[in-house]
Scaffold this active site. Structure first.
Site, PDB file in Angstrom:
ATOM      1  N   TYR A 174       5.854   0.348  -2.141  1.00 33.21           N
ATOM      2  CA  TYR A 174       5.001   0.760  -1.021  1.00 33.21           C
ATOM      3  C   TYR A 174       5.533   0.401   0.357  1.00 33.21           C
ATOM      4  O   TYR A 174       5.592   1.239   1.245  1.00 33.21           O
ATOM      5  CB  TYR A 174       3.609   0.145  -1.202  1.00 33.21           C
ATOM      6  CG  TYR A 174       2.651   0.399  -0.056  1.00 33.21           C
ATOM      7  CD1 TYR A 174       1.985   1.616   0.049  1.00 33.21           C
ATOM      8  CD2 TYR A 174       2.414  -0.568   0.911  1.00 33.21           C
ATOM      9  CE1 TYR A 174       1.110   1.861   1.106  1.00 33.21           C
ATOM     10  CE2 TYR A 174       1.541  -0.340   1.963  1.00 33.21           C
ATOM     11  CZ  TYR A 174       0.890   0.877   2.061  1.00 33.21           C
ATOM     12  OH  TYR A 174       0.037   1.115   3.103  1.00 33.21           O
ATOM     13  N   ASP A 223       0.359   8.970  -6.365  1.00 29.54           N
ATOM     14  CA  ASP A 223       0.293   7.907  -5.354  1.00 29.54           C
ATOM     15  C   ASP A 223       1.232   6.785  -5.764  1.00 29.54           C
ATOM     16  O   ASP A 223       1.663   6.692  -6.921  1.00 29.54           O
ATOM     17  CB  ASP A 223      -1.131   7.381  -5.205  1.00 29.54           C
ATOM     18  CG  ASP A 223      -1.387   6.780  -3.825  1.00 29.54           C
ATOM     19  OD1 ASP A 223      -0.433   6.691  -3.017  1.00 29.54           O
ATOM     20  OD2 ASP A 223      -2.537   6.396  -3.549  1.00 29.54           O
ATOM     21  N   ASP A 224       1.547   5.902  -4.792  1.00 25.19           N
ATOM     22  CA  ASP A 224       2.452   4.799  -5.097  1.00 25.19           C
ATOM     23  C   ASP A 224       1.777   3.731  -5.953  1.00 25.19           C
ATOM     24  O   ASP A 224       2.408   3.114  -6.801  1.00 25.19           O
ATOM     25  CB  ASP A 224       3.009   4.182  -3.812  1.00 25.19           C
ATOM     26  CG  ASP A 224       1.909   3.809  -2.838  1.00 25.19           C
ATOM     27  OD1 ASP A 224       1.268   2.768  -3.055  1.00 25.19           O
ATOM     28  OD2 ASP A 224       1.693   4.546  -1.858  1.00 25.19           O
ATOM     29  N   GLY A 283       3.746  -3.683  10.017  1.00 29.01           N
ATOM     30  CA  GLY A 283       2.631  -4.375  10.656  1.00 29.01           C
ATOM     31  C   GLY A 283       2.243  -3.720  11.955  1.00 29.01           C
ATOM     32  O   GLY A 283       3.106  -3.444  12.793  1.00 29.01           O
ATOM     33  N   ASN A 340       8.117 -13.701   8.215  1.00 29.38           N
ATOM     34  CA  ASN A 340       7.504 -12.722   7.322  1.00 29.38           C
ATOM     35  C   ASN A 340       7.269 -13.398   5.982  1.00 29.38           C
ATOM     36  O   ASN A 340       8.211 -13.892   5.358  1.00 29.38           O
ATOM     37  CB  ASN A 340       8.439 -11.516   7.141  1.00 29.38           C
ATOM     38  CG  ASN A 340       7.945 -10.564   6.054  1.00 29.38           C
ATOM     39  OD1 ASN A 340       6.755 -10.434   5.832  1.00 29.38           O
ATOM     40  ND2 ASN A 340       8.881  -9.914   5.381  1.00 29.38           N
ATOM     41  N   GLY A 341       6.022 -13.428   5.533  1.00 26.94           N
ATOM     42  CA  GLY A 341       5.718 -14.033   4.241  1.00 26.94           C
ATOM     43  C   GLY A 341       4.468 -14.884   4.296  1.00 26.94           C
ATOM     44  O   GLY A 341       3.637 -14.749   5.208  1.00 26.94           O
ATOM     45  N   CYS A 390       5.087  -8.582   7.348  1.00 33.11           N
ATOM     46  CA  CYS A 390       5.478  -8.429   8.748  1.00 33.11           C
ATOM     47  C   CYS A 390       6.908  -7.942   8.817  1.00 33.11           C
ATOM     48  O   CYS A 390       7.618  -7.873   7.809  1.00 33.11           O
ATOM     49  CB  CYS A 390       5.347  -9.755   9.495  1.00 33.11           C
ATOM     50  SG  CYS A 390       3.680 -10.462   9.479  1.00 33.11           S
TER      51      CYS A 390
END
Length: 511
Positions: A257, A365-366, A28, A101-102, A2
């Site tokens: 990412y 790609d990542d 998010g 966030n987490g 988030c």
């Protein structure tokens, strides 16, 4: 994953929080919310949807006050619905709002303690509400009619002793000020900065430094591992280390990412880190295939673009934007449900045949998580006329689920789990597959700030830094996160909520 933000200003902060949340929208897209405090009165607006969908002029007019917090939500474990939009609020003591966030790894244990011993009611299955009530209880225990910075820090010290997992938090205490803190390992990111105005100094705290940039705030530094910040309504800044045995170990997947490339995290430039990822991956290719026949590197937009540019330059081949992205489709990695992800890949990307016809193409790609996205993109490249399609991942193989706030699927849905590189290559339909080595990934990040001695790399290693994650926990998490559970949630998310309830019940036994 988030995004969170908080501001203590000298005038109304509603529009600044809105702008900051738009800069964190990549973290998010499930829901958004803002709470502000005017005097000792709290106003809120939150709902499912993007920031631009949730807030209208009528909402901003009532979100008054010089202090406020905001949140953009990314759902985990199949949990959806408007009740889970943040920030959360409790009115005792004082009136406290919190955005998080987490992910807490002992949420089930704490939920039971809150109900049976602390006599606090939880209205959702969100671990963020657990965190809010633990903090509120610990602050209320102090019995102060007017809390000060010392009291806030004391409560946060108690939170660290009770809570385990990855968490970055911003909150406000009505009429007193804004607080923020980061878990003892600093797994989830958090920065703070200031802005000088004619009326005085204003402060902002956010998940990423880009939110500070857009509002004209200067970055002071990252909130340290286990550190807490408290800023009074009048703008007095207080900081303190509130955790014993704190050791910074930030999540390295942020660099791979999640974070924007223009972000600084723990003194590390995400942009330069991704450049180094590309260089190190190119060096591995040159070691393994010094006489490669790659004609062109094509990045899979957007997060792999920077690494792809460095990769192509190091290899001495062309770099081409052969895939055009529809920017109105969300990030497929964080979409719930396999069918939705599959549909979105074709809606999200379209190939330019001129960049593929007759060429040996290296798609960059990542990372590779489930493998379904890259499988479809490889087929796109073939349909566009590519002679050969190679695939390069800027990250090592993702083998284990994440438990600290990233909704990695259950282990059995990770394409690399229990498979060799050759088997993965065959499954995704590539002519050759190459992964970044973990040591190279770590060094790419560590070079940006040698003082960061350790990173949270559990998705690659299976080593969970908090030391409390066992097989039973992972099995319960898998049951809640697997695509069958998510696809069964439907539009209302009721079965998804049941899955989370089941997770809490199973984890009660695990802990």
């Amino acid at each position: 994953m988030c995004g969170i933000v908080g501001i203590v200003g000298k005038t109304d902060v509603n529009l600044q929080i809105y702008d900051a949340l738009t800069m964190l929208q990549h973290r998010g897209q499930d829901a958004a919310g803002i709470m502000t405090c005017h005097g000792d009165k709290i106003a809120q607006q939150k709902a499912p949807g993007l920031v631009s969908d949730v807030f209208r002029t009528r909402h901003m007019k009532r979100l008054l006050g010089n202090i406020g917090i905001g949140h953009v939500r990314y759902p985990t474990a199949g949990s959806t619905g408007p009740a889970l939009a943040q920030p959360f609020y409790v009115n005792s003591p004082y009136g406290i709002a919190l955005a998080h966030n987490g992910n807490l790894t002992n949420a089930a244990e704490q939920k039971e303690l809150l109900a049976k011993e602390n006599l606090r009611h939880l209205n959702t299955n969100s671990d963020s509400e657990v965190l809010l009530n633990v903090f509120a209880h610990e602050l209320q225990k102090l019995g102060k009619t007017q809390p000060d910075a010392k009291d806030i820090f004391s409560a946060i010290e108690s939170v660290h002793k009770r809570i385990r997992g990855g968490y970055a938090v911003v909150g406000l205490v009505a009429g007193y000020g804004m607080f923020a803190f980061r878990d003892p390992n600093g797994i989830r990111p958090l920065v703070f900065g200031k802005r000088d105005t004619e009326r005085g100094v204003e402060y902002m705290i956010a998940s990423e430094s880009v939110s500070l940039d857009v509002a004209g705030f200067s970055l002071i530094r990252d909130v340290g591992a286990g550190e807490a910040v408290f800023i009074t309504n009048d703008g007095e800044l207080h900081t303190r280390n509130c955790a014993e045995n704190a050791e910074l170990a930030p999540c390295i997947f942020e660099h791979v990412y999640f974070a924007r490339p223009d972000t600084l995290m723990d003194g590390i430039s995400v942009y330069k880190t991704r450049l180094r990822q590309g260089v190190r991956l190119a060096d591995k290719i040159l070691r393994e295939r010094p006489y490669h026949d790659i004609d062109v590197v094509v990045p899979i937009p957007d997060s792999s673009r920077v690494a792809g540019q460095a990769l192509a330059q190091r290899l001495g081949v062309d770099f081409r934007e052969g895939l055009v992205k529809n920017r109105y489709i969300g990030r497929t990695f964080i979409m719930p449900g396999q069918q939705q992800r599959k549909k979105s890949v074709r809606q999200k990307l379209n190939a330019i045949p001129l960049e593929f016809e007759g060429k040996n193409v290296l798609l960059a790609d990542d990372s590779i998580v489930r493998g379904t996205t890259c499988e479809q993109i490889i087929q796109m490249a073939r349909d566009a006329g590519a002679a050969k399609v190679y695939f390069a991942s800027a990250a090592p193989a993702v083998i284990h689920p994440n438990v600290y706030g990233i909704d990695m699927p259950s282990a059995r849905e990770l394409i690399a789990h229990g498979r060799t590189e050759e088997e993965i290559c065959e499954l995704i339909g590539a002519d050759w597959l190459i992964y970044q080595d973990l040591d190279d990934l770590i060094s790419a990040s560590q070079e940006g700030n040698p003082e960061v001695k350790r990173f949270e790399c559990s998705v690659f290693t299976g080593e969970y830094i908090t030391g409390d994650v066992d097989e039973k926990y992972l099995r319960a998490l898998s049951d809640a996160r697997n695509d069958a559970a998510k696809d069964g949630a439907g539009s209302g998310g009721e079965q998804g909520e049941d899955a989370v309830i089941g997770l809490h019940n199973d984890l009660n036994e695990a802990v």
